[in-house]
Design a protein around this motif. Structure first.
Motif, short mmCIF file in Angstrom:
data_model
loop_
_atom_site.label_atom_id
_atom_site.label_comp_id
_atom_site.label_asym_id
_atom_site.label_seq_id
_atom_site.Cartn_x
_atom_site.Cartn_y
_atom_site.Cartn_z
N SER A 6 14.85 8.74 -30.77
CA SER A 6 13.86 9.63 -30.34
C SER A 6 13.12 9.38 -29.21
N TRP A 7 12.91 8.29 -28.78
CA TRP A 7 12.34 7.96 -27.80
C TRP A 7 13.02 8.28 -26.22
N GLU A 10 13.61 13.05 -27.01
CA GLU A 10 12.44 13.69 -26.71
C GLU A 10 12.05 14.14 -25.14
N TRP A 13 14.69 16.62 -24.19
CA TRP A 13 14.29 17.83 -24.80
C TRP A 13 13.41 18.77 -23.95
N ARG A 42 16.68 23.91 -30.24
CA ARG A 42 16.69 22.47 -30.61
C ARG A 42 17.77 21.72 -31.19
#
Length: 65
Positions: A6-7, A10, A13, A42
């Protein structure tokens, strides 16, 4: 286990969503508004990243041959 941490996803995105136009939840040409909702941007973004990550090793193997 996610394909990408996720780092990493994100910030990607955040940059990707800034390029997208504002869209309504339902299609504006449908008078009753009772048709299917749009698929979340998303979700589409995550699936695109997943397919890119899964295809990359195959592409590398083909280019080496």
């Amino acid at each position: 286990m996610p394909a990408l941490p996720s780092w990493l996803t994100e910030p990607l995105w955040g940059q990707f969503v800034a390029l997208l136009p504002e869209r309504p939840e339902f299609h504006p040409d449908r008078p009753l508004g009772c048709h299917r909702r749009r698929i979340s941007d998303r979700i589409i973004f995550d699936k695109m990243l997943l397919s890119t990550v899964r295809q990359f090793p195959t592409i590398c193997m083909i280019s080496v041959m």
